[in-house]
Motif scaffolding. Sequence first.
Motif, short mmCIF file in Angstrom:
data_model
loop_
_atom_site.label_atom_id
_atom_site.label_comp_id
_atom_site.label_asym_id
_atom_site.label_seq_id
_atom_site.Cartn_x
_atom_site.Cartn_y
_atom_site.Cartn_z
N TYR A 1 -21.22 -37.43 14.46
CA TYR A 1 -21.00 -36.47 13.38
C TYR A 1 -21.67 -35.17 13.81
O TYR A 1 -22.88 -35.00 13.65
N GLY B 1 -22.53 -31.07 14.03
CA GLY B 1 -22.63 -29.92 13.13
C GLY B 1 -23.86 -29.11 13.42
O GLY B 1 -24.66 -29.45 14.31
N SER B 2 -24.01 -28.04 12.66
CA SER B 2 -25.19 -27.19 12.82
C SER B 2 -26.36 -27.70 11.98
O SER B 2 -27.51 -27.62 12.40
N PHE B 3 -26.06 -28.17 10.78
CA PHE B 3 -27.08 -28.72 9.87
C PHE B 3 -28.26 -27.76 9.71
O PHE B 3 -29.41 -28.16 9.83
N HIS C 1 -23.91 -33.03 3.49
CA HIS C 1 -23.96 -33.66 4.82
C HIS C 1 -24.47 -35.10 4.70
O HIS C 1 -23.93 -36.01 5.31
N ILE D 1 -21.98 -37.55 3.62
CA ILE D 1 -21.02 -37.90 4.69
C ILE D 1 -21.68 -38.87 5.68
O ILE D 1 -21.07 -39.84 6.14
N ARG E 1 -15.89 -35.76 10.47
CA ARG E 1 -16.02 -34.42 9.91
C ARG E 1 -15.83 -34.51 8.40
O ARG E 1 -15.10 -35.37 7.91
N GLY E 2 -16.48 -33.62 7.68
CA GLY E 2 -16.36 -33.59 6.22
C GLY E 2 -15.39 -32.51 5.79
O GLY E 2 -15.31 -31.46 6.41
N ARG F 1 -14.28 -30.17 2.51
CA ARG F 1 -14.56 -29.75 1.14
C ARG F 1 -13.33 -29.16 0.48
O ARG F 1 -12.99 -29.50 -0.62
N ASP G 1 -11.55 -25.61 4.73
CA ASP G 1 -12.09 -26.52 5.76
C ASP G 1 -10.93 -27.18 6.50
O ASP G 1 -10.95 -27.32 7.71
N GLU H 1 -10.50 -27.45 10.39
CA GLU H 1 -10.81 -28.78 10.93
C GLU H 1 -9.58 -29.43 11.58
O GLU H 1 -9.71 -30.13 12.58
N THR I 1 -15.23 -34.65 0.70
CA THR I 1 -16.53 -34.55 0.06
C THR I 1 -16.55 -35.24 -1.30
O THR I 1 -15.55 -35.28 -2.00
N TYR J 1 -20.61 -32.46 -4.46
CA TYR J 1 -21.11 -31.64 -3.36
C TYR J 1 -20.04 -30.69 -2.82
O TYR J 1 -20.25 -30.06 -1.78
N LEU K 1 -21.02 -27.17 -1.89
CA LEU K 1 -22.25 -26.98 -1.09
C LEU K 1 -21.98 -26.58 0.35
O LEU K 1 -21.17 -27.20 1.03
N SER L 1 -24.34 -24.96 3.96
CA SER L 1 -25.66 -24.54 4.46
C SER L 1 -25.86 -23.05 4.21
O SER L 1 -26.96 -22.61 3.87
P1 ADP Z 1 -20.43 -26.41 11.38
O1 ADP Z 1 -21.36 -25.31 11.77
O2 ADP Z 1 -19.74 -27.12 12.50
O3 ADP Z 1 -19.49 -26.07 10.23
P2 ADP Z 1 -21.98 -27.79 9.45
O4 ADP Z 1 -23.33 -28.37 9.70
O5 ADP Z 1 -21.90 -26.64 8.53
O6 ADP Z 1 -21.39 -27.51 10.87
O7 ADP Z 1 -21.03 -28.93 8.94
C1 ADP Z 1 -20.82 -30.10 9.68
C2 ADP Z 1 -19.71 -30.89 9.04
O8 ADP Z 1 -20.08 -31.23 7.72
C3 ADP Z 1 -18.37 -30.17 8.91
O9 ADP Z 1 -17.35 -31.13 9.11
C4 ADP Z 1 -18.36 -29.69 7.49
O10 ADP Z 1 -17.04 -29.56 7.00
C5 ADP Z 1 -19.08 -30.83 6.81
N1 ADP Z 1 -19.71 -30.43 5.56
C6 ADP Z 1 -20.53 -29.39 5.33
N2 ADP Z 1 -20.89 -29.32 4.04
C7 ADP Z 1 -20.27 -30.37 3.41
C8 ADP Z 1 -20.22 -30.84 2.05
N3 ADP Z 1 -20.85 -30.21 1.07
N4 ADP Z 1 -19.47 -31.95 1.79
C9 ADP Z 1 -18.79 -32.56 2.80
N5 ADP Z 1 -18.79 -32.16 4.08
C10 ADP Z 1 -19.51 -31.08 4.39
#
Ligand code: ADP
Length: 168
Positions: free
Chosen positions: A6, A8-10, A17, A20, A87-88, A90, A94, A98, A119, A123, A126, A128
């Motif tokens: 999984y 992402g930047s987090f 997140h 997920i 991948r998530g 929303r 997205d 995606e 999602t 959430y 939501l 970051s």
């Molecule tokens: P990126 O910089 O690749 O977008 P993120 O850390 O922002 O990385 O997100 C990583 C993954 O988590 C992506 O697939 C994003 O769509 C998903 N994601 C982010 N926020 C949420 C949320 N609130 N609910 C579900 N999925 C999410």
Amino acid sequence: MSVAVYPGSFDPVTLGHLDIIERSAKIMDKVIVGVLKNNSKTPLFSVEERVNILADVTKDIGNVTIKAFDGLSVDFARNCGAQFMVRGLRAITDFDYELQMSQTNRILRSDIDTIFLSTSLEYAYLSSSSVKEIASFGGDISMCVPDFLGKQIYDKYGIERNEPEAME
Ligand code: ADP
């Protein structure tokens, strides 16, 4: 054994997140959360901080591990021996991005499939970046991130904020 990454930047990890991560850990035998190192923009938390925070919030989920990576997420998946990338999703915005990413990744590595989890409704709003924006103005982010993380985020902005209970 089913293994998923999984990526992402987090920056920072949100409850979206985490939702997920928890749900994919129920589907897969093993989930490796990949924390992206080479962000073009300056991150709020260093990659080491993000890895430690994620390790902390997932410590009770036995089949989840956290790793930093740079480069292509399909290469990270291959190096982890994963067959899946989680991948998530929303919103439709997205989906557009995606879908394109997953198709590109399939061209790069046809043996890795992307699994999309939609999602949980609570959430859906939501991200970051919205967490960072709210926190930078001293707003309440308690419904957005794990409990212990709020203070660390306010600290980054030099904001001292009492918890709502303490202000009553
Ligand atoms: P990126 O910089 O690749 O977008 P993120 O850390 O922002 O990385 O997100 C990583 C993954 O988590 C992506 O697939 C994003 O769509 C998903 N994601 C982010 N926020 C949420 C949320 N609130 N609910 C579900 N999925 C999410």
